[in-house]
Design a protein around this motif. Structure first.
Motif, PDB file in Angstrom:
ATOM      1  N   PHE A   6       0.025  -4.583   4.574  1.00 46.93           N
ATOM      2  CA  PHE A   6       1.173  -4.767   3.685  1.00 46.93           C
ATOM      3  C   PHE A   6       2.433  -4.633   4.539  1.00 46.93           C
ATOM      4  CE2 PHE A   6      -2.214  -2.917   1.171  1.00 46.93           C
ATOM      5  CZ  PHE A   6      -2.155  -3.550  -0.066  1.00 46.93           C
ATOM      6  N   THR A  10       6.782  -6.036  -2.066  1.00 41.16           N
ATOM      7  CA  THR A  10       7.489  -5.628  -3.280  1.00 41.16           C
ATOM      8  C   THR A  10       7.024  -6.490  -4.447  1.00 41.16           C
ATOM      9  OG1 THR A  10       9.448  -4.896  -2.047  1.00 41.16           O
ATOM     10  CG2 THR A  10       9.770  -5.450  -4.378  1.00 41.16           C
ATOM     11  N   LYS A  11       6.895  -5.852  -5.604  1.00 40.20           N
ATOM     12  CA  LYS A  11       6.594  -6.577  -6.841  1.00 40.20           C
ATOM     13  C   LYS A  11       7.585  -6.155  -7.912  1.00 40.20           C
ATOM     14  CE  LYS A  11       4.481  -8.989 -10.011  1.00 40.20           C
ATOM     15  NZ  LYS A  11       4.486 -10.472  -9.990  1.00 40.20           N
ATOM     16  N   VAL A  20       6.036  -2.143  -7.318  1.00 38.94           N
ATOM     17  CA  VAL A  20       5.774  -1.765  -5.931  1.00 38.94           C
ATOM     18  C   VAL A  20       7.048  -2.017  -5.148  1.00 38.94           C
ATOM     19  CG1 VAL A  20       4.405  -2.229  -3.860  1.00 38.94           C
ATOM     20  CG2 VAL A  20       3.310  -2.324  -6.108  1.00 38.94           C
ATOM     21  N   LEU A  23       6.353  -1.728   0.260  1.00 39.58           N
ATOM     22  CA  LEU A  23       5.154  -1.036   0.735  1.00 39.58           C
ATOM     23  C   LEU A  23       4.781  -1.514   2.135  1.00 39.58           C
ATOM     24  CD1 LEU A  23       2.669   0.774   0.328  1.00 39.58           C
ATOM     25  CD2 LEU A  23       1.563  -1.150  -0.838  1.00 39.58           C
ATOM     26  N   LYS A  43      -0.348   1.510  -7.721  1.00 43.36           N
ATOM     27  CA  LYS A  43      -1.530   1.361  -6.873  1.00 43.36           C
ATOM     28  C   LYS A  43      -2.378   0.151  -7.263  1.00 43.36           C
ATOM     29  CE  LYS A  43      -3.979   4.893  -9.601  1.00 43.36           C
ATOM     30  NZ  LYS A  43      -2.881   5.092 -10.586  1.00 43.36           N
ATOM     31  N   THR A  45      -1.327  -2.509  -8.945  1.00 47.90           N
ATOM     32  CA  THR A  45      -0.529  -3.710  -8.669  1.00 47.90           C
ATOM     33  C   THR A  45      -0.638  -4.091  -7.198  1.00 47.90           C
ATOM     34  OG1 THR A  45       1.021  -3.125 -10.434  1.00 47.90           O
ATOM     35  CG2 THR A  45       1.777  -4.722  -8.808  1.00 47.90           C
ATOM     36  N   ALA A  46      -0.588  -3.099  -6.313  1.00 54.68           N
ATOM     37  CA  ALA A  46      -0.734  -3.371  -4.882  1.00 54.68           C
ATOM     38  C   ALA A  46      -2.090  -4.010  -4.595  1.00 54.68           C
ATOM     39  CB  ALA A  46      -0.569  -2.083  -4.083  1.00 54.68           C
ATOM     40  N   VAL A  61       1.501 -10.042   2.744  1.00 53.63           N
ATOM     41  CA  VAL A  61       0.165  -9.450   2.796  1.00 53.63           C
ATOM     42  C   VAL A  61      -0.668 -10.264   3.761  1.00 53.63           C
ATOM     43  CG1 VAL A  61      -1.974  -9.000   1.521  1.00 53.63           C
ATOM     44  CG2 VAL A  61       0.228  -8.488   0.463  1.00 53.63           C
TER      45      VAL A  61
END
Length: 403
Positions: A6, A10-11, A20, A23, A43, A45-46, A61
């Protein structure tokens, strides 16, 4: 197999919720990484961004050397195991495990090889002709694992796979999954809310809070050296006791003062946490693990500092006794402590925080030896292992450690 990376991931959802936040984390090739944290910490979502089930707002990612942001889930070479088993009820165990391979038109002989291999690893050989309705919860979860194994992916992604199992079965499945990952050597990212699962299963554990990574380290390192109040309070069961204290000079040395009790800070502690010397005359959050509190009556002398308390509750567990006792001190009421209280449903502490109340006493939990004879209502003298105390800055929440 491949590492998963990662990079500033970001989300942000359409309503502005930042699930997120920037990260940065690398999961090494063959590593078992556990993402842990309270509900809503980001967590899952990641994990879903790695799987391609959530779009990435910003950042990158990578799986191996490939940037996978724009790849479809089926192109990412991953296999996911969900909280729900998602088995096809009309198919046999064999056909459930083989389903993805048949969709890919894998040769029949190769399907048989992979399914038989997975069944052997998971002890499902005698169940291959059964339908899911004839299986126990643990057997169904093993079938779901088998479906992931036969794909021979670069990485396993597991989203709370044990949450639907009873407590005894969860313990067994924890051991089974850990051994399976070790045998296969496949890079694995495992999401859980249960910090006991995190501590017992992962090579490393990444603790998340409000979409941000708090600390990623080996389980024992997290436990012994939490980076901040949140990690210290979240990792460990029963949780770390958090108290307001003030660092003052006493009898020629430094001490952590709680109302009418001074706990001397010995040379060994100060050597490990030299930054404490800069906090003389200042408030701190003092963290004490339950196992560092013992019934003083069980000790043969010794100069350990003592706390005077009154027993409120005794929980005998055979090999140990958890003793809840009230002392003349104030619970730390920081944002992190409030969030931890909300996560475990400690309504009394949440209400105190909301009202800004500071009761004259605080209830601590000690992990006493099984020979203790204290009962509810007793006055008790509790020995504190002064070498193992934790200290945090009340403003930043960060651990007070190095110079």
């Amino acid at each position: 197999m491949a590492r998963v990376t990662f990079e500033g991931v970001t989300k942000v959802y359409g309503d502005g919720v930042r699930a997120v936040d920037t990260l940065d984390l690398e999961v090494a090739d063959g590593e078992f990484m556990v993402l842990v944290g309270p509900s809503g910490c980001g967590k899952t979502t990641a994990l879903r961004m790695v799987a391609g089930l959530e779009d990435i707002t910003d950042g990158v990612v990578r799986i191996g050397d490939r940037v996978v942001n724009e790849l479809t889930p089926k192109s990412r070479d991953i296999a996911m195991v969900f909280q729900s088993y998602a088995l096809y009820p009309h198919l046999s165990v064999y056909d459930n495990i083989a389903f993805a391979l048949k969709i890919k038109r894998t040769p029949k002989t190769e399907i048989e090889r992979r399914v038989d291999g997975a069944a052997r690893i998971l002890d499902l050989e005698a169940l291959l002709k059964r339908k899911p309705r004839a299986l126990s919860g643990g057997q169904r979860q093993r079938v779901a694992m088998g479906r992931a194994i036969v794909r021979e992916p670069a990485a396993f992604l597991m989203d709370e796979p044990l949450s639907n199992l009873d407590a005894k079965l969860r313990v067994q499945m924890r051991a089974d999954i850990k051994k399976l990952q070790s045998d296969l050597g496949v890079t694995t990212i495992y999401v859980t809310h249960d910090q006991v699962e995190a501590m017992t299963m992962g090579h490393r554990v990444a603790v998340m809070r409000k979409g941000q990574l708090q600390q990623a380290a080996a389980p024992q390192e997290l436990y012994d050296n939490p980076a901040n109040v949140f990690v210290g309070g979240f990792i460990g069961s029963p949780a770390m006791n958090m108290l307001e204290a003030r660092i003052e000079r006493s009898d020629g040395g430094l001490a952590a003062v709680l109302d009418d009790t001074a706990i001397p800070l010995g040379d060994e502690l100060l050597a490990r946490r030299p930054a404490l010397t800069g906090y003389e005359g200042r408030d701190v959050v003092l963290g004490i693990r339950p196992e560092d509190l013992e019934d003083a009556a069980l000790l043969n002398g010794g100069g350990a500092p003592r706390l005077a308390g009154r027993v409120e509750l005794r929980e005998a567990l055979g090999s140990e006794v958890l003793v809840h006792f009230a002392v003349a001190a104030r619970r730390a009421l920081t944002d992190e402590v409030r969030e931890l209280a909300e996560d475990v449903g400690d309504d009394r502490l949440v209400e105190q925080y909301a009202a800004g109340l500071q009761p004259a006493s605080a209830t601590l939990v000690g992990r006493f030896g099984p020979r203790t004879r204290v009962v509810e209502g007793d006055a008790v003298e509790v020995a504190v292992d002064g070498r193992a105390l934790h200290f945090f800055d009340p403003q930043t929440g960060l651990a007070i450690a190095g110079a």
